[in-house]
Design a protein around this motif. Structure first.
Motif, short mmCIF file in Angstrom:
data_model
loop_
_atom_site.label_atom_id
_atom_site.label_comp_id
_atom_site.label_asym_id
_atom_site.label_seq_id
_atom_site.Cartn_x
_atom_site.Cartn_y
_atom_site.Cartn_z
N UNK A 237 0.82 -1.21 -0.18
CA UNK A 237 0.29 0.27 0.24
C UNK A 237 1.31 1.06 0.02
N UNK A 238 2.01 1.31 0.57
CA UNK A 238 2.74 2.04 0.98
C UNK A 238 3.42 2.78 -0.76
N UNK A 239 3.37 2.30 -1.60
CA UNK A 239 4.31 2.43 -3.63
C UNK A 239 4.54 3.12 -3.21
N UNK A 240 4.69 4.12 -3.81
CA UNK A 240 4.88 5.73 -4.42
C UNK A 240 5.37 5.94 -5.50
N UNK A 241 6.06 4.78 -6.87
CA UNK A 241 5.86 5.62 -8.03
C UNK A 241 5.29 5.76 -8.34
N UNK A 242 5.56 6.90 -8.97
CA UNK A 242 4.38 7.29 -9.84
C UNK A 242 4.19 7.08 -11.34
N UNK A 243 2.24 6.56 -11.59
CA UNK A 243 2.49 6.72 -13.09
C UNK A 243 1.51 8.00 -13.36
N UNK A 244 1.82 9.42 -13.41
CA UNK A 244 0.98 10.00 -14.60
C UNK A 244 0.72 10.14 -15.68
N UNK A 245 -0.76 10.38 -16.38
CA UNK A 245 -1.42 10.21 -17.59
C UNK A 245 -0.08 11.43 -18.18
N UNK A 246 -0.27 11.42 -19.26
CA UNK A 246 -0.46 11.85 -20.28
C UNK A 246 -0.45 11.64 -21.91
N UNK B 274 -1.29 9.92 -24.97
CA UNK B 274 -0.96 8.39 -25.20
C UNK B 274 -0.16 7.12 -23.91
N UNK B 275 -0.30 8.13 -23.27
CA UNK B 275 0.13 6.74 -21.41
C UNK B 275 1.21 7.63 -20.38
N UNK B 276 1.64 6.79 -20.31
CA UNK B 276 1.37 7.66 -18.98
C UNK B 276 3.60 7.38 -18.07
N UNK B 277 3.57 8.72 -17.26
CA UNK B 277 5.11 9.23 -17.14
C UNK B 277 5.09 8.01 -15.98
N UNK B 278 6.41 7.16 -16.17
CA UNK B 278 6.25 6.99 -14.83
C UNK B 278 8.41 7.86 -13.95
N UNK B 279 7.73 7.97 -12.70
CA UNK B 279 8.97 8.26 -12.07
C UNK B 279 8.50 7.80 -9.98
N UNK B 280 10.57 7.50 -10.21
CA UNK B 280 10.00 6.57 -8.67
C UNK B 280 11.35 5.35 -8.81
N UNK C 7 10.85 10.39 -15.75
CA UNK C 7 10.19 10.35 -16.52
C UNK C 7 10.05 9.24 -17.97
N UNK C 8 10.25 7.93 -17.51
CA UNK C 8 9.89 6.99 -18.46
C UNK C 8 8.28 6.76 -19.03
N UNK C 9 8.40 6.37 -20.18
CA UNK C 9 6.83 6.64 -20.70
C UNK C 9 6.39 5.04 -21.26
N UNK C 10 5.01 5.33 -20.52
CA UNK C 10 4.46 3.37 -20.91
C UNK C 10 3.22 3.97 -21.94
N UNK C 11 3.20 3.45 -22.84
CA UNK C 11 2.34 3.66 -23.26
C UNK C 11 0.77 3.17 -23.23
N UNK C 12 -0.43 3.83 -23.65
CA UNK C 12 -2.04 3.27 -23.15
C UNK C 12 -1.59 1.72 -22.93
N UNK C 13 -1.69 1.28 -23.99
CA UNK C 13 -2.11 -0.38 -24.45
C UNK C 13 -1.68 -1.21 -22.98
N UNK C 14 -0.35 -0.79 -22.46
CA UNK C 14 0.96 -1.14 -21.52
C UNK C 14 -0.29 -1.29 -20.18
#
Lengths: 386, 354
Positions: free
Chosen positions: A144-153, A155-161, A226-233
């Motif tokens: 529950x304490x996981x903090x690494x964020x996936x922020x919507x952008x 066509x996908x998400x930006x990952x930081x953490x 700022x790692x990009x993960x596409x929506x279909x992932x």
């Protein structure tokens, strides 16, 4: 009654025995060819890509999966036999094990069709390696304490953490990871986590190895910038990964790998004491074998439940709790029993080398895949105490 | 509680529920519950479950009989049901009819020997024989110069020194001094004292597993009732973890015992694989009785240490049953020897044999 904790005496069907012979013959050939040494659990390189491809060619990866994804549509019990023979032989399974056990089934359940068609056949051929991104610095067992964020952008998400304790991330082609897409709500602490498929070896991901007290490198810290993960992932429901992650755990917790990680020291002890053991050695070996046999019967029983489409979360937790405590104590018990084995015994040297490694391995066994404390909490919940 | 999907277990559970309520039994210091319970069990044909119809029994399958023993363990019943079942089964091996009434088997320890003279008379001493004092007949396994025999013996012909086991049940020493049996016949080929001990050990394993199921059940219930430090004790994490371990021990005992029972019920003979199953069950169930019983008492605190409370009916019997038909130490030594003798590379194939 509090809980129906039944472990029916499932027997492996005849075709499993045929398969077992094939696996043993294959492993014997590989050992003879020098691919790996079953007596050296601490060998430097446990990632052997050519071994992985050979196992894939045999049809022993993704065994239970649909044929259209490269699977064999065989039973969990057949897969069980392959897993235990590999484990007992100390085969180098690192490259394919996680994908075969966990990542593939998650993709089958939650990935879009085009991704399944792309990735699953490659897992079955033994070509690619997966890691699991769950723990984070300061979270660990407390998912529950996981903090690494996936922020919507777009066509996908930006990952930081940062993820940590990630086994095999340094060789992995993909990671299935849990990231935070929303904050938890007051009503539901489990809300806000989402499961993603991450393609590794790309800019924006940095993998830093972490040494282990065994002298091996297995763990990593994985930093996302700022790692990009596409929506279909996105795998499954956004913000709803908690339930998905927990249903995975029955696979992870009850298999033969959960009591056989230090098994090799028992074989070597039997070799060292020879055919006519003294009473003390005989009694010690007898107890260990009875305990091992009992756990295996429980573990096979859970495999039968999985085969029947059940979700034996409590039963699997019991097998993992008892199994990992046992495999943790095993090297110490073997050390006790070996104390009076003749110094001249031929296999004393192998036994000592194995004990050295197994004793260093032992502390992690009750931590990986769910700590003993977390498991006992799950069992207590099953008993109606929480 | 395990669902009873077979008629033998259903019948037994109904009788136990009506006539063997643990609290009622525990309050009855005179033991006046024993006769009605035995009568009901006998009328239902349960003590002779394992005896074929043509030898005077009810001809239940081995599997049903094992399930019945597990149910008996869940009620920790202190009547010679398991013993009479084993005796009937032993006699049936040599096609000897079973009489009515309570029976038990000799010997009950792998280290004791009964011998047979040329004229058929039996001599020897058997220690720790459960319910010998209550039995009207003994089923005896005897060694003679020309092999192994099975005999039906009138219990009044033996000398019985009374004893009590840890669970306060009769565990007696029986001495036979040139006793002529009622009937004696050769045992079938391959049947020996080890076979009898393994079978008795599995019977005890199922009883221990049943007792542990009940100990888990009553411990969980108690933890949800008892309040300490202003909370139900079931809400304390330390108590939860103890009960999780008890659940693990109970599950392990049940898995080992039912697996061994299944192996025997489906095996052609007592080969190494069945030996592994049966010996492992006795070893692991005895270990579970020790660890699980300790936790059940810990959860109950002082109340569970009193004679008024029913916990001891399960915990002490489970501990006592460890000693019958070979202790866990005995079987561990024997299993260890078997494993060592087969050699290191044959260990895994043995464990993975089914």
């Amino acid at each position: 009654m509090t809980a129906a904790l039944r472990f029916d005496p499932i027997r492996l069907p005849e075709k499993c025995e045929q398969l077992r012979k094939e696996v043993r013959a294959f492993l014997a050939e590989e050992i003879a060819a020098g691919t790996f040494d079953p007596h050296k659990p601490n060998r430097e390189d446990t990632d052997v890509p050519e071994f992985s491809r050979k196992v894939g060619a045999k049809g022993w990866l993704g065994m239970t999966w649909p044929k259209k994804y490269g699977g064999q549509e065989r039973s969990f019990l057949e897969r069980y036999v392959v897993t235990e023979e590999m484990r007992v032989a100390n085969a180098p399974t690192r490259r394919f094990f996680v994908a075969d056990r966990q990542s593939g089934p998650v993709l089958i359940k939650y990935a879009p069709e085009h991704i399944k068609m792309d990735i699953l056949p490659r897992i079955c051929r033994g070509e690619i390696c997966f890691a699991i991104g769950m723990s984070e610095p300061n979270s660990g067992s407390d998912l529950f304490a996981a903090k690494t964020r996936a922020t919507k952008t777009d066509g996908g998400y930006l990952i930081n953490g940062t993820k940590i304790w990630t086994s095999s991330a340094h060789i992995a082609d993909y990671m299935i990871a849990i990231f935070r897409t929303s904050p938890p709500t007051k009503e539901n602490r489990r809300h806000g986590l989402t499961q993603f498929l991450v393609k590794m070896k790309q800019p924006g991901i940095q993998v830093n190895p972490i040494g282990q007290i065994t002298g091996q490198y297995e763990f990593n810290e994985v930093v996302f910038t700022d790692f990009f993960v596409p929506d279909d992932h996105v795998l499954g429901e956004v913000d709803g990964a908690w339930k998905q992650a927990t249903s995975e755990l029955a696979y992870e917790r009850s298999g033969p790998e959960r009591f056989l990680e230090t098994y090799y020291v028992l074989t070597e002890l039997v070799r060292a004491v020879g055919p006519n053991p003294d009473t003390r050695s005989a009694e010690g070996i007898g107890r260990l074998v009875a305990q091992l046999h009992t756990m295996r019967r429980m573990s096979v029983s859970v495999a039968g439940m999985l085969q029947a489409g059940k979700e034996p979360v409590v039963e699997a937790s019991i097998v993992k709790d008892i199994g990992t405590v046992w495999e943790q104590q095993l090297p110490h018990r073997v050390r006790d029993l070996a104390a009076f084995v003749e110094e001249t015994a031929t296999n004393r040297e192998t036994l000592e080398r194995q004990l050295d490694f197994a004793i260093k391995t032992a502390p992690k066994l009750t931590i990986q895949g769910g700590t003993t404390e977390v498991l006992r909490g799950i069992i207590a919940r099953g008993l109606g105490l929480r | 509680m395990a669902e009873s999907d077979n008629i033998v277990v259903e019948t037994a559970e109904k009788i136990f529920a009506d006539l063997a309520d643990p609290q009622t039994i525990n309050n009855d210091k005179k033991g006046s519950w024993q006769a009605p319970l035995w009568q009901a069990l006998s009328e239902a044909g349960l003590p002779l479950s394992w005896v074929p119809d043509d030898l005077g029994g009810s001809g239940a399958s081995l599997a049903d009989g094992f399930a019945l023993l597990n149910a008996a363990g869940r009620f920790a019943v202190a009547v010679p049901l398991a013993e009479t079942m084993l005796a009937g089964w032993l006699l049936a091996q040599a096609r000897i009819s079973s009489p009515e009434g309570e029976m038990t088997v000799l010997p009950a320890s792998p280290r004791d020997r009964i011998t047979r003279d040329a004229d058929g008379a039996l001599s020897g001493r058997a220690r720790g024989v459960p319910f010998a004092k209550a039995a009207t007949h003994f089923a005896v396994l005897a060694h003679g110069n020309d092999g192994i025999s099975i005999a039906l013996v009138d219990a009044s012909k033996g000398r019985i020194e009374s004893g009590l086991n840890v669970g306060y049940d009769h565990s007696d020493t029986v001495t036979l001094d040139k006793v002529q049996p009622v009937t004696i016949k050769p045992a079938p080929g391959g049947f020996d004292q080890t076979t009898l001990m393994l079978m008795g050990g599995v019977a005890r394993s199922l009883q221990i597993a049943g007792a542990l199921e009940s100990m888990l059940d009553i411990s969980v219930r108690y933890s949800n009732e008892r309040v300490a430090f202003e909370k139900k004790i079931s809400k304390f994490q330390a108590v939860q973890h103890n009960l999780a371990r008890l659940a693990g021990e109970s599950a392990a005992a049940l898995a080992a015992a039912t697996s061994a029972a299944d192996a025997i019920a489906n095996a052609k003979g007592f080969d190494d694989e069945v030996y592994l199953e049966a010996a492992s069950a006795k070893i692991r169930c005895a270990e579970a009785a020790e660890k699980g019983g300790a936790i059940a008492h810990q959860v109950h605190g002082a109340i569970g240490f009193t004679i008024e409370h029913i916990l001891h009916r399960y915990s002490l019997r489970a501990l006592a049953w460890r000693d019958d038909f070979g202790s866990e130490s005995h079987w561990a030594v024997e299993l260890g020897k078997l494993v060592a003798n087969r050699g290191a590379d044959e260990l895994w194939p043995l464990v993975a044999s089914r």
